[in-house]
Design a protein around this motif. Sequence first.
Motif, PDB file in Angstrom:
ATOM      1  N   TRP A 188      -2.630   3.922   3.396  1.00 30.06           N
ATOM      2  CA  TRP A 188      -4.133   2.693   2.815  1.00 30.06           C
ATOM      3  C   TRP A 188      -3.035   1.792   2.512  1.00 30.06           C
ATOM      4  CZ3 TRP A 188      -4.831   0.970  -2.232  1.00 30.06           C
ATOM      5  CH2 TRP A 188      -6.333   0.449  -2.279  1.00 30.06           C
ATOM      6  N   TYR A 189      -3.754   0.708   2.561  1.00 32.62           N
ATOM      7  CA  TYR A 189      -3.577  -0.755   2.659  1.00 32.62           C
ATOM      8  C   TYR A 189      -4.648  -1.385   1.164  1.00 32.62           C
ATOM      9  CZ  TYR A 189      -0.924   0.331   6.292  1.00 32.62           C
ATOM     10  OH  TYR A 189      -0.108   0.125   7.723  1.00 32.62           O
ATOM     11  N   SER A 190      -3.784  -2.144  -0.056  1.00 39.57           N
ATOM     12  CA  SER A 190      -4.116  -2.221  -1.102  1.00 39.57           C
ATOM     13  C   SER A 190      -5.163  -3.360  -0.564  1.00 39.57           C
ATOM     14  CB  SER A 190      -2.946  -2.773  -2.787  1.00 39.57           C
ATOM     15  OG  SER A 190      -2.340  -2.813  -1.941  1.00 39.57           O
ATOM     16  N   GLY A 233      -6.695   1.773  -5.889  1.00 41.52           N
ATOM     17  CA  GLY A 233      -6.856   2.216  -4.890  1.00 41.52           C
ATOM     18  C   GLY A 233      -6.655   3.896  -5.345  1.00 41.52           C
ATOM     19  N   GLY A 283       0.519  -1.478  -0.291  1.00 44.00           N
ATOM     20  CA  GLY A 283      -0.338  -0.499  -0.361  1.00 44.00           C
ATOM     21  C   GLY A 283       0.624   1.254   0.175  1.00 44.00           C
TER      22      GLY A 283
END
Length: 287
Positions: free
Chosen positions: A144-146, A153, A117
């Motif tokens: 923000w983690y994918s 994203g 992310g």
Amino acid sequence: MPGLNMAWVVLAVLPGWVLGVALQLQQAALWPMRVYALGLLGAAALGGLALVVGRRGNGWPAIGVGIALCAGALAGGGLTGVRAAHFAAQALPPALEGIDIEVTGRVASLPQRGADGVRFEFALESAARGGQALRLPALLQLGWYSRGAVGAGPVWRAGDRWRLTVRLRRPHGNSNPHGFDRERWLWENGIGATGYVRNGPRDPRPVFLGASGWHPVEAARQAVSERIHQRVDDARSAGVLAALVVGDQSAIDHSDWTLFRSTGVAHLMSISGLHVTLFAWLATALL
């Protein structure tokens, strides 16, 4: 020589300042801010007294030096304590840890890309939960983690405004004696809480609110890094170039970091070495 004596009196403030800062940093608990404010008032009074005493002869300048040392100690300790007390007063309340909060603000740093992310600093403008306004630290560090994300994203750019749903916690770090102190690093950089952007299937999507015009230096660094990746076909080479030119060290591939550490050249990727090189290029071009 009166002028030389006065110079010693003025210079004595500097070691006193260092002593005051060192003593304040040994405190296990902070005093109320008004105590540090009184220390600053005392420093101003002692500073004026040191100047008056230092102008007199017959051994008085030595006394002025001692008074100046005390004034510097009070000033250094007082200012450090005021900043610490102010920062601690803005700490994230424990009751707000681990719950969904809607925040509005700006991306305040060059986003750092990782394998799972993106991480960036977020300058807070407002926060609310269930329609009720909340008071949070002014600067957050968000990720923000994918993994588990819905759809593509967002494109995070320095200076852009967003409305996000996040979960936060107070700064924490591993207990690692003589190692990197992450909690202290967050404190030094004014980051009052860390957390992540909610991106599950039932979470509200991040809302882009437009460019703010703030943080132009970080935005320029990001633009140069993106241009390098567009112009250089080899992704690994582009990452190294971006790190050297604008300090975007997250662009370097993990395998390359391992190679640099094994060969003892990882320090060459540091920002200090980068800036020396760039200034050398600039000086050459100007000449």
